[in-house]
Design a protein around this motif. Structure first.
Motif, mmCIF file in Angstrom:
data_model
loop_
_atom_site.group_PDB
_atom_site.id
_atom_site.type_symbol
_atom_site.label_atom_id
_atom_site.label_comp_id
_atom_site.label_asym_id
_atom_site.label_seq_id
_atom_site.Cartn_x
_atom_site.Cartn_y
_atom_site.Cartn_z
ATOM 1 N N ASP A 38 16.248 12.616 30.898
ATOM 2 C CA ASP A 38 16.491 12.742 32.176
ATOM 3 C C ASP A 38 16.922 14.107 32.481
ATOM 4 O O ASP A 38 17.667 14.498 33.548
ATOM 5 C CB ASP A 38 17.564 11.895 32.906
ATOM 6 C CG ASP A 38 17.051 10.283 32.939
ATOM 7 O OD1 ASP A 38 16.157 10.170 33.376
ATOM 8 O OD2 ASP A 38 17.882 9.588 32.519
ATOM 9 N N SER A 39 16.447 14.971 31.645
ATOM 10 C CA SER A 39 16.792 16.774 32.059
ATOM 11 C C SER A 39 15.457 17.039 32.558
ATOM 12 O O SER A 39 15.601 18.229 32.901
ATOM 13 C CB SER A 39 16.924 17.151 30.522
ATOM 14 O OG SER A 39 18.018 16.559 29.947
ATOM 15 N N GLY A 40 14.355 16.314 32.799
ATOM 16 C CA GLY A 40 13.218 16.681 33.290
ATOM 17 C C GLY A 40 12.323 15.622 33.858
ATOM 18 O O GLY A 40 12.853 14.531 33.646
ATOM 19 N N PHE A 41 11.423 15.833 34.732
ATOM 20 C CA PHE A 41 10.602 14.905 35.248
ATOM 21 C C PHE A 41 9.004 15.353 35.331
ATOM 22 O O PHE A 41 8.799 16.413 35.639
ATOM 23 C CB PHE A 41 11.183 14.675 36.877
ATOM 24 C CG PHE A 41 10.703 13.350 37.328
ATOM 25 C CD1 PHE A 41 11.560 12.190 36.858
ATOM 26 C CD2 PHE A 41 9.759 13.326 38.297
ATOM 27 C CE1 PHE A 41 11.503 11.093 37.439
ATOM 28 C CE2 PHE A 41 9.542 11.815 38.813
ATOM 29 C CZ PHE A 41 10.464 10.936 38.502
ATOM 30 N N PRO A 42 8.496 14.277 34.806
ATOM 31 C CA PRO A 42 6.805 14.748 34.800
ATOM 32 C C PRO A 42 6.158 14.997 36.248
ATOM 33 O O PRO A 42 6.694 14.245 37.324
ATOM 34 C CB PRO A 42 6.265 13.507 33.896
ATOM 35 C CG PRO A 42 7.281 12.301 34.339
ATOM 36 C CD PRO A 42 8.703 13.060 34.548
ATOM 37 N N GLU A 43 5.057 15.572 36.141
ATOM 38 C CA GLU A 43 4.226 15.634 37.323
ATOM 39 C C GLU A 43 3.816 14.274 37.753
ATOM 40 O O GLU A 43 3.641 13.385 36.996
ATOM 41 C CB GLU A 43 3.227 16.601 37.217
ATOM 42 C CG GLU A 43 3.629 18.027 36.668
ATOM 43 C CD GLU A 43 2.605 19.059 36.637
ATOM 44 O OE1 GLU A 43 1.375 18.714 36.641
ATOM 45 O OE2 GLU A 43 2.901 20.209 36.132
ATOM 46 N N LEU A 44 3.185 14.131 38.959
ATOM 47 C CA LEU A 44 2.855 12.887 39.342
ATOM 48 C C LEU A 44 1.417 12.220 38.709
ATOM 49 O O LEU A 44 1.668 11.232 38.395
ATOM 50 C CB LEU A 44 2.198 13.100 40.972
ATOM 51 C CG LEU A 44 1.763 11.714 41.655
ATOM 52 C CD1 LEU A 44 2.869 10.625 41.603
ATOM 53 C CD2 LEU A 44 1.421 12.091 43.058
ATOM 54 N N ASP A 45 0.398 13.257 38.240
ATOM 55 C CA ASP A 45 -0.543 12.722 37.530
ATOM 56 C C ASP A 45 -0.123 12.140 36.178
ATOM 57 O O ASP A 45 -0.482 11.060 35.648
ATOM 58 C CB ASP A 45 -1.591 13.986 37.543
ATOM 59 C CG ASP A 45 -0.937 15.071 36.481
ATOM 60 O OD1 ASP A 45 0.085 15.161 36.594
ATOM 61 O OD2 ASP A 45 -1.998 15.682 35.778
ATOM 62 N N LYS A 46 0.922 12.426 35.725
ATOM 63 C CA LYS A 46 1.437 12.251 34.389
ATOM 64 C C LYS A 46 2.055 10.819 34.425
ATOM 65 O O LYS A 46 2.054 9.745 33.623
ATOM 66 C CB LYS A 46 2.245 13.149 33.713
ATOM 67 C CG LYS A 46 1.658 14.418 33.307
ATOM 68 C CD LYS A 46 0.776 14.260 32.157
ATOM 69 C CE LYS A 46 -0.098 15.591 31.947
ATOM 70 N NZ LYS A 46 -1.339 15.533 30.966
ATOM 71 N N ILE A 47 2.832 10.836 35.489
ATOM 72 C CA ILE A 47 3.553 9.558 36.019
ATOM 73 C C ILE A 47 2.631 8.190 35.986
ATOM 74 O O ILE A 47 2.603 7.029 35.790
ATOM 75 C CB ILE A 47 4.488 9.714 37.324
ATOM 76 C CG1 ILE A 47 5.691 10.462 37.093
ATOM 77 C CG2 ILE A 47 5.047 8.169 37.734
ATOM 78 C CD1 ILE A 47 6.453 10.827 38.220
ATOM 79 N N LEU A 48 1.641 8.481 36.733
ATOM 80 C CA LEU A 48 0.431 7.607 37.087
ATOM 81 C C LEU A 48 -0.260 7.206 35.747
ATOM 82 O O LEU A 48 -0.697 6.293 35.347
ATOM 83 C CB LEU A 48 -0.610 8.363 37.870
ATOM 84 C CG LEU A 48 -0.172 8.420 39.484
ATOM 85 C CD1 LEU A 48 -1.299 9.068 40.506
ATOM 86 C CD2 LEU A 48 0.057 7.018 40.004
#
Length: 300
Positions: A38-48
């Motif tokens: 939880d130190s970073g967050f992926p981009e939307l396309d990676k989440i999908l």
């Protein structure tokens, strides 16, 4: 659970390392490590892409608990399998009871053989229809749910394991009682012993069938998921299709022989329908087994 905890759970459950997972997403291992901590967050396309990769909806992935959802029977598996267990057990029992009813009526009313056939088909037909309907529903369910995540807790599984020997003992006990009826029943109930013995066989087989299906229900990974994978592999092997066709022909031939015996060959007043039915179907079962072994050896 946070997004990072959900991601780590899904990755470890699938057996992938951070390096393997990063390679699939075309990112660095350090990025995956940051996401999981939880130190970073992926981009939307990676989440999908992650959602599609693991078959997880976005709400659960981002703000729910993947672990808890996977431990919940969201697909109605337990209800479906309970219904299937009851239907198969009832169908098998009715089919054997039809033969038993025909044998008892044949013994009671030796001059009216049409009643024996009526009893046979009055029970066998609904029994077969129940089995066919159960098979259709189960096939549809498996197409809709090709994989079920195991969700039964250990206490439930242990309780099922304790129940299984009881079903086995009771079923075998009833089957042994059928042997006693056939051996000594002629001295007590005369010609009815064949039919009564077959009725006991029907009950015993029904108990064993129910117990076996009930026990296998809790083995989600082995009995359900693995079976589907095995069938997918078996579709590539023509010998498996031949085995099914040969066994179907053998059982249909056995049924035709028995029906002909019931209406044509039993006209001399003999009431040995139960024993003849047992001999015919046991022989047919042995032939199916031999055909299966022969085709398996031929395939190898």
């Amino acid at each position: 659970m946070s997004f990072g905890e959900n991601l780590r759970f899904l990755r470890t459950e699938s057996g992938m390392t951070q390096e393997q997972f990063a390679e699939k997403l075309e990112v660095t291992r350090q990025s995956v490590s940051k996401w999981e901590s939880d130190s970073g967050f992926p981009e939307l396309d990676k989440i999908l892409q992650i959602s599609q990769m693991f078959g997880c909806d976005l709400d659960t992935l981002l703000q729910g608990s993947v672990c808890e959802k996977k431990r919940t029977d969201t697909a109605g598996y337990d209800r479906h399998m309970n219904r299937r267990t009851r239907m198969i057990s009832a169908g098998v029992t009715l089919c054997i009871l039809g033969v038993a009813g025909g044998a008892m009526l044949d013994a009671l009313m030796s001059t009216r053989y049409d009643l024996a056939g009526l009893a046979l088909f009055a029970l066998v037909i609904p029994g077969v229809l129940i089995l066919v309907l159960s098979g259709i529903w189960h096939s549809q369910y498996r197409q809709e749910h090709p994989r079920i995540e195991p969700f039964y807790d250990q206490n439930t599984i242990n309780a099922a394991r304790r129940r299984f020997p009881i079903f086995v003992v009771c079923g075998i006990g009833v089957l042994l009682s059928a042997l006693l009826i056939w051996i000594g029943g002629e001295y007590c109930i005369g010609e009815l012993s064949d039919g009564v013995g077959l009725a006991a066989v029907a009950v015993g087989v029904g108990i064993l069938t129910y117990g076996g299906l009930d026990a296998s229900k809790y083995q989600v990974e082995q009995s359900y998921n693995q079976a589907i994978q095995d069938e997918i592999q078996a579709e590539k092997k023509p010998e498996n299709e031949r085995t099914g066709r040969y066994c179907a022909v053998i059982m249909m031939a056995a049924t035709i022989i028995f029906v002909l015996y019931l209406f044509l060959g039993n006209g001399n007043g003999r009431s040995d329908v139960g024993r003849v039915a047992a001999a015919i179907y046991i022989t047919a079962g042995l032939l199916c087994g031999m055909v299966s072994v022969w085709l398996e050896k031929r395939e190898k």
